[in-house]
Design a protein around this motif. Structure first.
Motif, PDB file in Angstrom:
ATOM      1  N   ASP A 187     -55.159 -49.607  13.230  1.00  0.00           N
ATOM      2  CA  ASP A 187     -56.413 -48.797  12.460  1.00  0.00           C
ATOM      3  C   ASP A 187     -55.920 -46.684  13.203  1.00  0.00           C
ATOM      4  OD1 ASP A 187     -55.173 -49.268  10.410  1.00  0.00           O
ATOM      5  OD2 ASP A 187     -57.270 -50.243   9.518  1.00  0.00           O
ATOM      6  N   THR A 188     -55.299 -46.852  14.350  1.00  0.00           N
ATOM      7  CA  THR A 188     -56.459 -45.831  15.819  1.00  0.00           C
ATOM      8  C   THR A 188     -55.077 -45.042  15.376  1.00  0.00           C
ATOM      9  OG1 THR A 188     -56.680 -48.002  17.396  1.00  0.00           O
ATOM     10  CG2 THR A 188     -56.749 -45.570  17.606  1.00  0.00           C
ATOM     11  N   LEU A 189     -54.486 -44.973  15.216  1.00  0.00           N
ATOM     12  CA  LEU A 189     -54.114 -43.678  15.037  1.00  0.00           C
ATOM     13  C   LEU A 189     -53.658 -42.765  13.756  1.00  0.00           C
ATOM     14  CD1 LEU A 189     -50.864 -43.895  17.401  1.00  0.00           C
ATOM     15  CD2 LEU A 189     -52.766 -42.733  18.065  1.00  0.00           C
ATOM     16  N   LYS A 190     -53.919 -43.507  13.370  1.00  0.00           N
ATOM     17  CA  LYS A 190     -54.201 -42.752  11.491  1.00  0.00           C
ATOM     18  C   LYS A 190     -55.439 -41.811  11.008  1.00  0.00           C
ATOM     19  CE  LYS A 190     -54.325 -45.861   8.094  1.00  0.00           C
ATOM     20  NZ  LYS A 190     -53.653 -46.414   6.732  1.00  0.00           N
ATOM     21  N   ALA A 191     -56.494 -42.573  11.450  1.00  0.00           N
ATOM     22  CA  ALA A 191     -58.264 -42.017  11.960  1.00  0.00           C
ATOM     23  C   ALA A 191     -57.778 -41.006  13.123  1.00  0.00           C
ATOM     24  CB  ALA A 191     -58.773 -43.538  12.807  1.00  0.00           C
ATOM     25  N   VAL A 192     -57.314 -41.454  14.104  1.00  0.00           N
ATOM     26  CA  VAL A 192     -57.724 -40.253  14.878  1.00  0.00           C
ATOM     27  C   VAL A 192     -57.137 -38.874  14.078  1.00  0.00           C
ATOM     28  CG1 VAL A 192     -56.551 -39.355  17.004  1.00  0.00           C
ATOM     29  CG2 VAL A 192     -57.034 -41.302  16.980  1.00  0.00           C
ATOM     30  N   LYS A 193     -55.153 -39.027  13.774  1.00  0.00           N
ATOM     31  CA  LYS A 193     -54.594 -37.882  13.331  1.00  0.00           C
ATOM     32  C   LYS A 193     -55.639 -37.479  11.516  1.00  0.00           C
ATOM     33  CE  LYS A 193     -50.542 -38.863  14.506  1.00  0.00           C
ATOM     34  NZ  LYS A 193     -49.240 -40.286  14.458  1.00  0.00           N
ATOM     35  N   LYS A 194     -56.235 -38.195  11.216  1.00  0.00           N
ATOM     36  CA  LYS A 194     -56.956 -37.789   9.945  1.00  0.00           C
ATOM     37  C   LYS A 194     -58.333 -36.665  10.643  1.00  0.00           C
ATOM     38  CE  LYS A 194     -58.483 -38.275   5.670  1.00  0.00           C
ATOM     39  NZ  LYS A 194     -57.535 -37.338   4.786  1.00  0.00           N
ATOM     40  N   LEU A 195     -59.490 -37.654  10.972  1.00  0.00           N
ATOM     41  CA  LEU A 195     -60.467 -36.274  11.849  1.00  0.00           C
ATOM     42  C   LEU A 195     -59.695 -35.779  12.397  1.00  0.00           C
ATOM     43  CD1 LEU A 195     -62.265 -39.889  12.997  1.00  0.00           C
ATOM     44  CD2 LEU A 195     -62.642 -38.657  11.331  1.00  0.00           C
ATOM     45  N   HIS A 196     -58.709 -35.198  13.193  1.00  0.00           N
ATOM     46  CA  HIS A 196     -58.322 -34.322  13.236  1.00  0.00           C
ATOM     47  C   HIS A 196     -58.216 -33.399  12.459  1.00  0.00           C
ATOM     48  CE1 HIS A 196     -55.622 -31.356  16.407  1.00  0.00           C
ATOM     49  NE2 HIS A 196     -56.541 -32.516  17.715  1.00  0.00           N
ATOM     50  N   ASN A 197     -57.354 -33.331  11.553  1.00  0.00           N
ATOM     51  CA  ASN A 197     -57.255 -32.490  10.272  1.00  0.00           C
ATOM     52  C   ASN A 197     -58.350 -32.539   9.745  1.00  0.00           C
ATOM     53  OD1 ASN A 197     -56.356 -32.927   7.777  1.00  0.00           O
ATOM     54  ND2 ASN A 197     -54.872 -31.457   8.580  1.00  0.00           N
ATOM     55  N   ILE A 198     -59.525 -33.035   9.039  1.00  0.00           N
ATOM     56  CA  ILE A 198     -60.148 -32.724   8.674  1.00  0.00           C
ATOM     57  C   ILE A 198     -61.883 -32.417   9.560  1.00  0.00           C
ATOM     58  CG2 ILE A 198     -60.385 -34.335   6.587  1.00  0.00           C
ATOM     59  CD1 ILE A 198     -62.921 -35.557   7.899  1.00  0.00           C
ATOM     60  N   PHE A 199     -61.205 -31.955  10.720  1.00  0.00           N
ATOM     61  CA  PHE A 199     -62.439 -31.497  11.368  1.00  0.00           C
ATOM     62  C   PHE A 199     -61.539 -30.008  11.966  1.00  0.00           C
ATOM     63  CE2 PHE A 199     -65.133 -35.111  11.199  1.00  0.00           C
ATOM     64  CZ  PHE A 199     -66.031 -34.583  10.808  1.00  0.00           C
ATOM     65  N   GLU A 200     -60.558 -29.487  11.618  1.00  0.00           N
ATOM     66  CA  GLU A 200     -59.855 -28.422  11.770  1.00  0.00           C
ATOM     67  C   GLU A 200     -59.383 -28.198  12.458  1.00  0.00           C
ATOM     68  OE1 GLU A 200     -62.359 -25.153   9.554  1.00  0.00           O
ATOM     69  OE2 GLU A 200     -62.434 -26.606   8.216  1.00  0.00           O
ATOM     70  N   LEU A 201     -59.364 -28.963  13.627  1.00  0.00           N
ATOM     71  CA  LEU A 201     -57.908 -29.764  14.667  1.00  0.00           C
ATOM     72  C   LEU A 201     -57.034 -29.124  15.376  1.00  0.00           C
ATOM     73  CD1 LEU A 201     -61.094 -32.008  16.326  1.00  0.00           C
ATOM     74  CD2 LEU A 201     -61.046 -29.257  16.731  1.00  0.00           C
ATOM     75  N   ASP A 202     -56.080 -29.295  13.685  1.00  0.00           N
ATOM     76  CA  ASP A 202     -54.451 -29.374  14.000  1.00  0.00           C
ATOM     77  C   ASP A 202     -54.142 -28.033  14.445  1.00  0.00           C
ATOM     78  OD1 ASP A 202     -54.857 -31.263  13.171  1.00  0.00           O
ATOM     79  OD2 ASP A 202     -53.866 -31.113  11.655  1.00  0.00           O
ATOM     80  N   TYR A 262     -69.545 -21.792  20.110  1.00  0.00           N
ATOM     81  CA  TYR A 262     -68.878 -23.069  19.234  1.00  0.00           C
ATOM     82  C   TYR A 262     -68.756 -22.686  18.031  1.00  0.00           C
ATOM     83  CZ  TYR A 262     -70.697 -25.741  23.336  1.00  0.00           C
ATOM     84  OH  TYR A 262     -70.645 -26.620  24.003  1.00  0.00           O
ATOM     85  N   SER A 263     -67.361 -22.214  17.658  1.00  0.00           N
ATOM     86  CA  SER A 263     -66.932 -21.695  16.570  1.00  0.00           C
ATOM     87  C   SER A 263     -66.837 -23.456  15.382  1.00  0.00           C
ATOM     88  CB  SER A 263     -65.245 -21.117  16.657  1.00  0.00           C
ATOM     89  OG  SER A 263     -64.798 -21.412  16.696  1.00  0.00           O
ATOM     90  N   LYS A 264     -66.191 -24.592  16.180  1.00  0.00           N
ATOM     91  CA  LYS A 264     -65.673 -25.801  15.269  1.00  0.00           C
ATOM     92  C   LYS A 264     -67.184 -26.824  15.740  1.00  0.00           C
ATOM     93  CE  LYS A 264     -60.776 -25.880  14.667  1.00  0.00           C
ATOM     94  NZ  LYS A 264     -60.194 -24.371  15.993  1.00  0.00           N
ATOM     95  N   VAL A 265     -67.305 -27.318  14.869  1.00  0.00           N
ATOM     96  CA  VAL A 265     -68.047 -28.725  14.605  1.00  0.00           C
ATOM     97  C   VAL A 265     -68.430 -29.301  15.628  1.00  0.00           C
ATOM     98  CG1 VAL A 265     -69.480 -30.411  13.887  1.00  0.00           C
ATOM     99  CG2 VAL A 265     -68.967 -27.673  12.209  1.00  0.00           C
ATOM    100  N   VAL A 266     -66.660 -29.830  16.039  1.00  0.00           N
ATOM    101  CA  VAL A 266     -66.185 -31.334  16.264  1.00  0.00           C
ATOM    102  C   VAL A 266     -64.932 -30.129  17.844  1.00  0.00           C
ATOM    103  CG1 VAL A 266     -64.042 -33.212  15.981  1.00  0.00           C
ATOM    104  CG2 VAL A 266     -66.492 -33.105  14.515  1.00  0.00           C
ATOM    105  N   THR A 267     -65.207 -30.617  18.917  1.00  0.00           N
ATOM    106  CA  THR A 267     -64.274 -30.280  19.501  1.00  0.00           C
ATOM    107  C   THR A 267     -62.925 -30.780  20.439  1.00  0.00           C
ATOM    108  OG1 THR A 267     -66.207 -29.138  20.511  1.00  0.00           O
ATOM    109  CG2 THR A 267     -63.946 -28.970  22.116  1.00  0.00           C
TER     110      THR A 267
END
Ligand code: ADP
Ligand code: ASP
Ligand code: MG
Length: 403
Positions: free
Chosen positions: A388-403, A248-253
Motif C-alpha cells: 500500500d506504500t505508494l498508494k498511501a504516499v500519493k493520497k496523502l500528497h494530494n489531500i495535503f495539497e502538495l501536488d 508556513y503556508s502549508k500544514v504539511v511540508t
C-alpha cells in the motif's frame, strides 16, 4: 571571495563524462575567485558492489577490512576529479582521510567524525589549489580506516564545512533539491525552496534519502546552512536553515516513506508493573532502537498483547533477545517484515488541529489498513502493508495539497 564546501553525490560522479561535467562546474566556481573544498561520493552503485564482494568472501567479513574495502570507492572518484581539474589547467589535489587526518570515533562501519586537522587543507587553499576529499571515509584513533554510515558523504561535507568554518555548504545531487516527496516515485511532487532543519531532519530520518539524517543533525546543531541543488540543471535548489526564516503556508511540508521496519508482537504477556521495562531493557542494551510501541488493554487483567517496531536489520537479534529473556513469559511471539512506514512532516502541524484525523480518513478512503502509529510535534507516521506504500504516499500528497 568565499570559502565553500561543494559535495557531489554518486550519480553526479557516476561516469567519466559526469566527472568531467563536475570539473567544469568547479571551474566556473574558481572563476568567481572562490576557495573550494570538494567532497565526493563513490560512483553510484559502487559501495553496494563492494559490499557484495565482501559477502562473496565471507558473511563474517571483518568490520575492519570492510571499512578498507567500502571506502575505496571514494578514493577512485577523488583522484579522477583531481585529474580532470588538472587537465583543465586548475591546480587540484586529492587528500585521503588519513592524510588530513579526519578523525572518527565509534564502531567500524558506523563511525562519527569528531575532528579534523585544517592546517594542510588551508595551506593548499591559500596556494590556490582545490582540495578534493573522499566522503564517507575517516580514520580511528589507532589509525584504521573507518566509514561513517550509508549516505555518509553528506556528513563529511557538513563536518568539513564546520571545521573549516566555510561560508557555505552546497550539496550537489541528481535532483533539483528537496521535494515534497521522492520526485522519482511521485512525479507530481513539488520542489521546496526553503525548509527548516527540524523538518528536513524528520524527512530524512523517515526515508527521504536526498540528505543523510546525521548530516542534517550536525548542520542543525552548529547552524550551518545547507543548499541542496542539482549537478545537472541550473535551478535554484533548496535551502535548509533555521525555522524563523520560513513562511508556513502549508500544514504539511512533505511525505516520506521507508521500507526498513519490522513489527514484533508478543501475545499473552503478563500484565504487571515493570514488564515493559523487562522487555525493552535488554533491547536497549543491545543498542536496538525500538520505534513504535502499542500495548493493548488487558481483557482479563492477567495478560496483555504488546506490539513494537524495530529496523529490519535488527529483527533477528530482537527476536533472539526476547526468546532468551527468562524474566518475560510470552504465550506467542510473531513478527512481520513486509511493511512500510509512511510519514507526513510539517512544522505547520503544531498550530493546526485535525491533521491526524485527516490523515487517517484519507487512508481509510483508500481502504488502507494502519498497523501502528506514532506522532511527534511535527510528524505523524503510520505502519502499513508494503503493497500500500505508494498508494498511501500519493493520497496523502494530494489531500495535503502538495501536488
Ligand atoms: P547522492 O548520491 O547525490 O547523495 P542520493 O541518491 O543519496 O543522492 O539522494 C538523492 C535521491 O533521493 C533522489 O534521486 C531521490 O530519488 C531521492 N529522494 C527521496 N526523497 C526525496 C525528496 N523528498 N526530495 C528529493 N529527493 C528525494
Ligand atoms: N558511497 C557511500 C554510500 O553509498 C557514501 C555516500 O554516497 O554518501 O553510502
Ligand atoms: Mg546521498
Amino acid at each position: 571571495m568565499a570559502k565553500k564546501v561543494l559535495k557531489f553525490g554518486g550519480t553526479s560522479v557516476g561516469s567519466i563524462d559526469r566527472i568531467i561535467r563536475v570539473s567544469k562546474l568547479i571551474q566556473d566556481e574558481t572563476k568567481k575567485g572562490n576557495k573550494l573544498v570538494v567532497i565526493v561520493s563513490a560512483m553510484s552503485g559502487k559501495t553496494d558492489e563492494l559490499l557484495s564482494l565482501s559477502k562473496s568472501i565471507s558473511k563474517d567479513f571483518s568490520d575492519r577490512e570492510l571499512d578498507v574495502l567500502v571506502t575505496s570507492g571514494e578514493q577512485v572518484t577523488a583522484s579522477l576529479l583531481a585529474g580532470a581539474l588538472n587537465k583543465l589547467g586548475i591546480k587540484s589535489r586529492s587528500l585521503m582521510s588519513w592524510q588530513i587526518p579526519i578523525l572518527t570515533e565509534g564502531k567500524h562501519n558506523n563511525s562519527r567524525i569528531i575532528n579534523m586537522s585544517t592546517d594542510k587543507i588551508n595551506e593548499y587553499l591559500n596556494n590556490g589549489e582545490i582540495v578534493i576529499i573522499p566522503g564517507f571515509q575517516g580514520i580511528s584513533k589507532i589509525g584504521d580506516l573507518t566509514s561513517i554510515g550509508r549516505g555518509g558523504s553528506d556528513a563529511t561535507a557538513v563536518a568539513v564545512a564546520k571545521l573549516l568554518n566555510t561560508d557555505s555548504c552546497e550539496i550537489y545531487t541528481d535532483v533539483d533539491g528537496v521535494y515534497s516527496s521522492d520526485p522519482n516515485k511521485i512525479p507530481v511532487a513539488k520542489k521546496i525552496d526553503k525548509i527548516s532543519y527540524e523538518e528536513m531532519l524528520e524527512l530524512s530520518s523517515l526515508g527521504a534519502k536526498v540528505m543523510q539524517s546525521s548530516a542534517v543533525q550536525t548542520a542543525m546543531m552548529y547552524s550551518i546552512p545547507l543548499h541542496v541543488k542539482s549537478t545537472f540543471t541550473n535551478r535554484e535548489g533548496t535551502k535548509i536553515f533555521t525555522e524563523k526564516n520560513i513562511d508556513y503556508s502549508k500544514v504539511v511540508t512533505g511525505v516520506a516513506y521507508s521500507k526498513n521496519d519490522a513489527k514484533i508482537t508478543l501475545l499473552g504477556v503478563q500484565d504487571k508493573p515493570g514488564i515493559a521495562a523487562e522487555i525493552f531493557e535488554p533491547l536497549g542494551n543491545a543498542r536496538i532502537n525500538v520505534d513504535m510501541v502499542i500495548q493493548n488493554v488487558s481483557s482479563d487483567s492477567k495478560t496483555t498483547d504488546l506490539t513494537f517496531t524495530v529496523k529490519r536489520e535488527d529483527l533477528e537479534e530482537s527476536l533472539n533477545i526476547i526468546k532468551n529473556n527468562k524474566k518475560v513469559h510470552v504465550k506467542e511471539l510473531s513478527h512481520r517484515t513486509n511493511l512500510s512506514k509512511v510519514s507526513i512532516v510539517g512544522a505547520g502541524m503544531v498550530t493546526t488541529p485535525g491533521v491526524t484525523y485527516k490523515m487517517f480518513r484519507a487512508l481509510a478512503d483508500e481502504k488502507i489498513n494502519i498497523l501502528a502509529i506514532s506522532t511527534s510535534e511535527i510528524k505523524i507516521s503510520v505502519i502499513l502493508e508494503e503493497k500500500d506504500t505508494l498508494k498511501a504516499v500519493k493520497k496523502l500528497h494530494n489531500i495535503f495539497e502538495l501536488d
